[in-house]
Design an enzyme around this catalytic site. Sequence first.
Site, short mmCIF file in Angstrom:
data_model
loop_
_atom_site.label_atom_id
_atom_site.label_comp_id
_atom_site.label_asym_id
_atom_site.label_seq_id
_atom_site.Cartn_x
_atom_site.Cartn_y
_atom_site.Cartn_z
N CYS A 182 18.63 23.07 36.37
CA CYS A 182 20.06 22.96 36.62
C CYS A 182 20.63 24.36 36.48
O CYS A 182 20.28 25.08 35.54
CB CYS A 182 20.71 22.01 35.62
N THR A 183 21.49 24.76 37.41
CA THR A 183 21.97 26.14 37.38
C THR A 183 22.85 26.43 36.17
O THR A 183 23.08 27.60 35.84
CB THR A 183 22.73 26.48 38.67
N HIS A 184 23.35 25.40 35.48
CA HIS A 184 24.08 25.64 34.24
C HIS A 184 23.17 26.20 33.14
O HIS A 184 23.61 26.97 32.29
CB HIS A 184 24.70 24.33 33.72
N SER B 152 29.19 22.45 41.33
CA SER B 152 30.12 21.45 40.79
C SER B 152 30.95 22.04 39.66
O SER B 152 32.09 21.64 39.44
CB SER B 152 29.34 20.24 40.28
N GLY C 138 26.81 13.79 38.35
CA GLY C 138 25.86 12.71 38.09
C GLY C 138 26.49 11.34 37.92
O GLY C 138 25.79 10.31 37.96
N CYS D 216 23.54 24.20 43.42
CA CYS D 216 23.56 22.92 42.69
C CYS D 216 22.45 22.06 43.26
O CYS D 216 22.41 21.83 44.48
CB CYS D 216 24.92 22.25 42.85
#
Length: 266
Positions: free
Chosen positions: A192-194, A11, A43, A74
């Site tokens: 979360c990949t962030h 995203s 989200g 994601c």
Amino acid sequence: MRQGPVLIFDSGVGGLSVASALRQHYPHAGFCYACDNAWLPYGLRDDATLAERIVTVCLAAVAACQPCVLVVACNTASTLALEKLRWHLTIPVVGTVPAIKPAAALSQTRHIGLLATKATVGRPYTQELIASFASDCMVTKVAADALVTEAEAWLAGHAPSSARINSALAGLWQASKPAGKTPALDTVVLGCTHFPLLKPWLAELAPEPLHWVDSGDAIARRVGQVAGPLTPNAPDGRCYTTGPANHLTDGLARYGFQPAQRLSLA
């Protein structure tokens, strides 16, 4: 040998943490990156609308990139659209799940943390992973959507805010130094990949040393399993976004990607 680069979709910029792991495993392969930053954060959308959007963007990115494999970097997109994407595409599609299994295997105190977005923390699928792989562990769940904003800002050249990180992770920090007989949390799933993009700041701010576990290496290994030998010297570094991305040019370059091109969804 499948022809073409590996396409990584997220995203926002979180998938760059997965791109980093993939480049370490496959240094001679080519990579493309696509992010739906026009709809960030995911989200805020309802599941049905979001699933349709994810398929639309991924199909457009596949058409532009001509990859040998699609990595959906994601958790939300993987939960909502992985099977739909596999139905539409003839190339392998690799998804992302929170690294609960390796975190449970690593924890000595049997108390792990799940640091994720509110959407991921609340999904039944996440609870199923905990029941399957961490049933003997205490799991402290912390919804830290603010870290997504911090990671996006860092890629745009802004230093992460220690105050905002500490505020978002107060519950996690407390669990690492519990009172009474509760075992101390010793391992944290970056769900979360962030979040791996912020790992240096998270580790520095943590009141106790913690193990930080993300999905990057597991995704890289899975790509090798489903895609086989990756094409050496495939086109590398192309980036596609759905919204403005000039502010991300320097950050993308740090991960080996060119200035973003706008993805056509027509």
